[in-house]
Enzyme design. Structure first.
Site, short mmCIF file in Angstrom:
data_model
loop_
_atom_site.label_atom_id
_atom_site.label_comp_id
_atom_site.label_asym_id
_atom_site.label_seq_id
_atom_site.Cartn_x
_atom_site.Cartn_y
_atom_site.Cartn_z
NE ARG A 275 -38.10 7.39 -21.33
CZ ARG A 275 -38.20 8.13 -20.10
NH1 ARG A 275 -37.63 9.98 -20.53
NH2 ARG A 275 -38.48 7.89 -18.55
CB ALA A 276 -33.14 9.10 -27.36
#
Length: 654
Positions: A275-276
C-alpha cells in the site's frame, strides 16, 4: 457566519500541502493529522471545504449521483439519461466520535420491510459525504469497527449495508480526513496504514508567529465576514489552482524511473505490504499536477515519501513515527540510473543518523540523575526494559457493558447473538425472527388483509449481543530497593511493557501507580495512551523501603475516582511486587488491611517478582488477601502458560 479562510491559517505548510494533494486526487486515501491540542487542525480542515469545486447532482437523489455517470446501483435510481440536475457546493460532513454504526452507514426500516415488502434505506453519513469531505475529529477515540468501516468505504468507493437478508450498496467516494492528539492514544498500525498521508503539526515557538496567529483569530471573531473578505481573493485563486490540477491529473505520466525510485524508497524504509508504494505513486502524480507538470520527477517522489511513509514505519505503539531525511536521499540516489549524482552532500550530513543509539546502556530520561542516597532512600538509575513479548490475557470476572474492546466479556453492539430485547431498552441490530414472532399474534386484531405484516413499534425486537470490552488496567508497581537489582528490574519492566502492549491491542485504558521509600504516587493518570505509560515506566527509578500499604491505598483511591468518571469501564488491578512490606510501623498488617479493601471489589493480578533460591512467598500471600490471581513474572508470557498447560496434560495422560 463565514468559516475561517484557508489562506488565513498561519504556518503548517506540510498540512496545507497534504490537504491540497488529497483534494486533487481523492484516490490518495485521505490525511491523518497528528498534533497537540490547540494547533488549528480542525480550523484548517473545515476551511478546506470552501476551496473545493462544486458538484453537479441529480435532483432529489439522496446519494449525490453525478448526472453524467450516475451510480447504476443507487438506491434512489436508476437515473435516466438527462435527469434534472443542479449544482451545489462540496460538503464537509463531520462524524461525531460517539456516532452509532447505523448513523454512519445508514439503516433499514424494518417495519416497512415487513409490512410493505419494500427496502426503505435511510442513508447515513457516508452517503452524505459522497463526492465531498468526511472529517473525523479525534479519530483515535472512534471505535475500531467504525474506523474499519470508514477506511473500507474510502478504499473501495462504496458503502454496503447487510441487514436481515437485505443488501443495499451505494457509491461513497470522499476525502477522509482524521485529526488526533497522540497524547490521548494511538491508532493501531493496521489502521494507520489505511490513511494515505500523515502530517505532524505542533505550535510554533516563534513569538512573532504566535502573535500573528492571535491577531488574526481575534480579528476573525470580531468581524467574521469582514475578515473572510480580506482573504476571499487568495482563497479563490487557490481554489482555481486546485481545479486546474484536477483537470491536469489524468494527463500526468509516471515513468519507470520514478516507479523504481518509489520502490527503492519503500524497500529502504522496510514498510509492510504494497500500500505504501501505491499511495506514494498516487501522491507523486498529484504533486506533479499541482506543480503544473505532466511527468513525475524526483522532487515529486521526495515530497510524496515524506507524507506517505512516516506513519507506516510505526509497527507498535512504542515506535515514534518519522523518516530519516538522509535515508530518503540515499534511497533516491540508489534508484537513479547510472550517471553523476547530486552536486551536494545531502541535507544534515553532520547530524547523527536518526535512532542511532550506542550499544551501551541507555541514558536516564530527562537527566534525572540521583543526588546521593540520603534523601531519596538509595535511589538508583532507571534500568531499561528488554524486548516486549506476547503476554497472557487477563480478564475481569463477570460480564460488563463497557466500551468495545478485546479483553473481557461484555454486552456490546457487535458480537454473537445471545438473546433479544424489546425496543427502547438499548439500540442495536434488529432481530427479524423475534420481531415477526412478537407481531404475529396480533394480526387479526389489527385487521390485517393481504400480504405483509402489520407491525407496531412495540413489536420491534433487537439482538442482544455478547462481545468483548476494553477495561481500565491499573498497574501498581513496587519501585523499592528490593526491586532494584538490575537484572530483576529489567525483567519486571519487560513484563510490564509486554502487558502494556497487550492493553494497547485490547483497547484498554491504562494507569500507573508506583510506591517506594515512604509513599506512593500516581505516576500516570488513567489514559488510553499506552506509549505515555511506557515512557513513565522507562524512567522509573528504584530505591528505599517498601510502602506496600500506601501503594494499594493509592490504587484504591484512583479506582474510586475512575468509577465515578467512567462507571461502565471495569478495572483490572495488576500489582507488581515481591510482596515485602517494610515501610513504617506495622507495615505488614497495614498492607493486609489495604488488600482487604480491594478484595472482592476489583479483579486483581499479583505479578510476583521474587527471585533467588530462598523465597518467602510473600507475593502469593498478598494474592490470597486480595483474592487475586498469583502469577510469577517468568510466567507472564503467553507461551509459558501454553507450555505449563501442555506439561500438566501430558502428566495426567502418563
Amino acid at each position: 457566519m463565514k468559516p475561517y479562510p484557508f489562506t488565513a491559517v498561519v504556518g503548517m505548510p506540510d498540512l496545507r500541502l497534504a490537504l491540497v494533494l488529497s483534494s486533487i486526487s481523492p484516490a490518495v486515501g485521505g490525511v491523518l493529522v497528528r498534533g497537540e491540542k490547540g494547533t488549528a487542525k480542525s480550523t484548517m480542515v473545515r476551511a478546506l471545504a470552501g476551496l473545493l469545486p462544486g458538484v453537479d447532482v441529480v435532483d432529489a437523489c439522496r446519494f449525490s449521483c453525478d448526472p453524467v455517470e450516475p451510480d447504476p446501483a443507487c438506491p434512489d435510481g436508476p437515473h435516466a439519461e438527462g435527469s434534472p440536475a443542479h449544482r451545489r457546493p462540496a460538503r464537509l460532513v463531520e462524524l461525531p466520535v460517539g456516532a452509532a454504526e447505523d448513523r454512519v452507514i445508514g439503516s433499514l426500516n424494518l417495519e416497512r420491510a415487513l409490512a410493505d415488502g419494500v427496502t426503505d434505506f435511510q442513508p447515513g453519513l457516508l452517503a452524505a459525504a459522497h463526492r465531498g469531505l468526511l472529517y473525523v475529529d479525534e479519530v483515535n477515540l472512534l471505535h475500531d469497527h467504525l474506523v474499519d468501516t470508514l477506511l473500507d468505504a474510502a478504499a473501495m468507493g462504496r458503502a454496503t449495508v447487510e441487514r436481515e437478508g437485505v443488501s443495499v450498496s451505494h457509491a461513497a467516494r470522499f476525502v477522509l480526513i482524521g485529526t488526533m492528539n497522540p497524547e490521548e492514544g494511538e491508532l493501531r498500525p493496521q489502521l494507520l496504514d489505511r490513511f494515505g498521508l500523515t502530517v505532524e503539526v505542533a505550535s510554533s515557538r516563534d513569538p512573532e508567529l504566535r502573535v500573528e496567529v492571535v491577531r488574526r483569530r481575534l480579528a476573525y471573531e470580531a468581524d467574521p465576514d469582514g475578515f473572510a473578505g480580506q482573504y476571499a481573493a487568495a482563497d479563490a485563486e487557490l481554489a482555481a489552482d486546485i481545479e486546474a490540477a484536477q483537470r491536469l491529473l489524468p494527463s500526468v505520466k509516471l515513468p519507470d524511473d520514478a516507479l523504481r525510485q518509489i520502490a527503492e524508497v519503500c524497500a529502504s524504509f522496510e514498510v509492510d505490504g504494497m500500500r505504501a508504494d501505491i499511495v506514494t505513486a498516487r501522491t507523486a502524480v498529484a504533486h506533479a499536477a499541482w506543480a503544473g507538470r505532466t511527468e513525475v520527477t524526483t522532487e515529486d517522489v521526495r515530497v510524496a515519501a515524506r507524507l506517505a511513509l512516516p506513519h507506516r514505519r510505526r509497527r507498535n505503539p512504542f515506535d515514534a513515527p518519522g523518516i530519516s531525511e538522509e535515508q530518503l536521499e540515499q534511497a533516491l540516489q540508489d534508484a537513479e540510473p547510472e550517471g553523476p549524482g547530486p552536486d551536494d552532500d545531502g541535507p544534515g550530513s553532520g547530524a547523527p543518523p536518526e535512532g542511532g543509539e550506542t550499544s551501551g546502556p541507555p541514558p536516564s530520561e530527562g537527566g534525572e540523575e540521583p543526588s546521593g542516597g540520603g534523601r531519596s532512600g538509595g535511589e538508583q538509575k532507571p534500568v531499561g526494559a528488554g524486548e516486549a513479548f506476547r503476554a497472557r490475557r487477563f480478564e475481569v470476572k463477570g460480564t460488563g457493558e463497557g466500551a468495545a474492546g478485546r479483553r473481557s466479556r461484555a454486552i456490546t453492539t457487535n458480537g454473537r447473538t445471545i438473546g433479544v430485547q424489546p425496543a427502547g431498552t438499548k439500540d442495536g441490530h434488529p432481530h427479524l425472527l423475534a420481531t415477526v414472532r412478537a407481531a404475529a399474534p396480533h394480526q387479526r386484531s389489527r385487521g390485517r388483509s393481504g400480504a405483509g405484516l402489520v407491525v407496531r413499534p412495540q413489536d420491534l425486537r433487537f439482538a442482544r449481543r455478547e462481545g468483548r470490552e476494553g477495561n481500565l488496567v491499573l498497574f501498581c508497581v513496587d519501585a523499592s530497593g528490593s526491586m532494584g537489582a538490575r537484572q530483576r528490574m529489567r525483567e519486571v519492566k519487560t513484563a510490564v511493557l509486554s502487558l502494556l502492549l497487550d492493553a494497547y491491542q485490547r483497547r484498554d485504558k491504562v494507569g500507573l501507580v508506583t510506591f517506594r521509600a515512604s509513599g506512593a504516587e500516581l505516576a500516570l493518570p488513567p489514559t488510553i495512551s499506552v506509549d505515555a505509560a511506557a515512557s513513565r515506566l522507562d524512567g522509573l527509578a528504584t530505591g528505599g523501603r517498601t510502602p506496600l500499604a500506601e501503594g494499594l491505598l493509592e490504587a484504591a483511591r484512583v479506582l474510586r475516582i475512575e468509577a465515578v468518571r467512567d462507571p461502565l469501564r471495569r478495572p483490572l488491578l495488576v500489582v507488581v511486587t515481591d510482596g515485602r512490606a517494610t515501610s513504617g510501623a506495622d507495615a505488614v498488617q497495614r498492607a493486609k488491611q489495604a488488600a482487604g479493601l480491594l478484595a472482592g471489589n476489583v479483579t486483581s493480578v499479583v505479578m510476583d517478582c521474587e527471585s533467588g533460591k530462598m523465597r518467602l512467598g510473600l507475593a502469593a500471600e498478598l494474592a490470597e488477601h486480595l483474592g487475586a490471581e498469583h502469577v510469577p513474572v517468568a510466567e507472564v508470557a503467553a507461551d509459558t502458560l501454553a507450555g505449563a498447560v501442555r506439561t500438566r496434560i501430558s502428566g495426567r495422560a502418563a
